[in-house]
Write an enzyme that holds these catalytic residues in place. Structure first.
Site, PDB file in Angstrom:
ATOM      1  N   CYS A 111      68.142  39.776  77.921  1.00 24.02           N
ATOM      2  CA  CYS A 111      68.153  40.202  76.444  1.00 24.02           C
ATOM      3  C   CYS A 111      69.682  39.381  76.449  1.00 24.02           C
ATOM      4  O   CYS A 111      70.369  39.596  77.365  1.00 24.02           O
ATOM      5  CB  CYS A 111      67.705  41.752  76.518  1.00 24.02           C
ATOM      6  SG  CYS A 111      68.676  42.301  74.911  1.00 24.02           S
ATOM      7  N   HIS A 153      59.975  42.572  71.733  1.00 21.17           N
ATOM      8  CA  HIS A 153      60.877  42.874  72.310  1.00 21.17           C
ATOM      9  C   HIS A 153      62.272  43.039  71.176  1.00 21.17           C
ATOM     10  O   HIS A 153      62.850  44.416  71.758  1.00 21.17           O
ATOM     11  CB  HIS A 153      61.553  41.395  72.700  1.00 21.17           C
ATOM     12  CG  HIS A 153      62.949  41.573  73.444  1.00 21.17           C
ATOM     13  ND1 HIS A 153      62.778  41.265  74.746  1.00 21.17           N
ATOM     14  CD2 HIS A 153      64.348  41.550  73.126  1.00 21.17           C
ATOM     15  CE1 HIS A 153      64.051  41.739  75.190  1.00 21.17           C
ATOM     16  NE2 HIS A 153      65.313  41.992  74.216  1.00 21.17           N
ATOM     17  N   GLU A 154      61.906  42.018  70.462  1.00 21.11           N
ATOM     18  CA  GLU A 154      62.267  42.244  69.058  1.00 21.11           C
ATOM     19  C   GLU A 154      62.268  43.538  68.522  1.00 21.11           C
ATOM     20  O   GLU A 154      63.095  44.393  67.912  1.00 21.11           O
ATOM     21  CB  GLU A 154      62.993  41.452  67.669  1.00 21.11           C
ATOM     22  CG  GLU A 154      62.179  40.166  68.950  1.00 21.11           C
ATOM     23  CD  GLU A 154      63.994  39.742  69.206  1.00 21.11           C
ATOM     24  OE1 GLU A 154      64.362  40.419  69.210  1.00 21.11           O
ATOM     25  OE2 GLU A 154      64.915  39.011  70.761  1.00 21.11           O
ATOM     26  N   HIS A 157      64.029  46.954  70.506  1.00 21.13           N
ATOM     27  CA  HIS A 157      65.662  46.431  69.751  1.00 21.13           C
ATOM     28  C   HIS A 157      65.618  47.600  67.977  1.00 21.13           C
ATOM     29  O   HIS A 157      66.147  48.821  68.994  1.00 21.13           O
ATOM     30  CB  HIS A 157      66.235  45.329  70.011  1.00 21.13           C
ATOM     31  CG  HIS A 157      66.554  44.838  70.500  1.00 21.13           C
ATOM     32  ND1 HIS A 157      67.497  44.887  71.627  1.00 21.13           N
ATOM     33  CD2 HIS A 157      66.577  43.813  71.213  1.00 21.13           C
ATOM     34  CE1 HIS A 157      67.798  44.132  72.392  1.00 21.13           C
ATOM     35  NE2 HIS A 157      66.893  43.260  72.024  1.00 21.13           N
TER      36      HIS A 157
END
Ligand code: ZN
Length: 200
Positions: A111, A153-154, A157
């Site tokens: 990341c 993953h995004e 966030h």
């Protein structure tokens, strides 16, 4: 203009980001933000960048997995990861569903906000994402493999989560040591050498 990518420890990375309104999406601020996020992601370089990573608690991210990034992997590694180029695109206000939460892959992931480290992270192999694009149009994305990993993953966030919340902690390492000792290991070799007993 390139933006500063904030690092773990900044509060914004642990906040739940807010949805954008249709007016905001059509306005010039978001359009400029998309351009700056694209440049920042490419400069890093990375395959995804979420707004909280540039200090803005908004539910948007940019994604692009360029062919040139994939040259460091062998053809076999690309096949194992089910990784293919993904053109640049923007996801706004995404809703994600895992097609089968039990159907997972385990690979090293990093990341830009945890710079210099990597770890094995289990992720669902297939996802469906309903979101808006940068024009405010509804889009449904059905993704598998590495692209599905990037999306998870995004979108994590946007919910204040980082991969370190999901990683196998025994596999956490510097990217230097990953390159030195692990990048050509099979998953089975890495699991054995790291003392990981579980299978993905
Ligand atoms: Zn990240």
């Amino acid at each position: 203009m390139r933006l500063k990518i904030v690092q773990a420890g900044e509060k914004v990375l642990r906040q739940k980001a807010r949805d954008l309104t249709t007016d905001e999406i059509r306005g010039s601020t978001v359009r400029q933000l998309v351009e700056m996020m694209r440049e920042t992601m490419r400069d890093a370089p990375g395959v995804g960048l979420a707004a909280p990573q540039i200090g803005m608690a908004l539910r948007m991210a940019v994604i692009e997995d360029r062919e040139q990034y994939q040259k460091i992997l062998s053809p076999q590694q690309l096949v194992e990861r089910d990784r293919r180029p993904v053109p640049f695109h923007v996801i706004i206000n995404p809703k994600i569903s895992l097609v089968d939460p039990e159907d997972t892959d385990l690979f090293f992931e990093g990341c830009l906000s945890v710079a210099g480290f990597t770890a094995l992270v289990p992720r669902a192999r297939k996802v469906i994402v309903d979101c808006l694009n940068e024009h405010g149009e509804a889009v449904r994305i059905e993704a598998s493999g590495w692209y599905a990993r990037i999306l998870q993953h995004e979108i994590d966030h946007l919910d204040g989560s980082l991969y370190i919340d999901r990683m196998n902690p025994r596999s956490f390492m510097t990217t230097d040591n990953f390159s030195r000792h692990w990048k050509d290991s099979t998953l089975a070799e890495a699991q054995s050498a790291l003392g990981l007993s579980f299978a993905p």
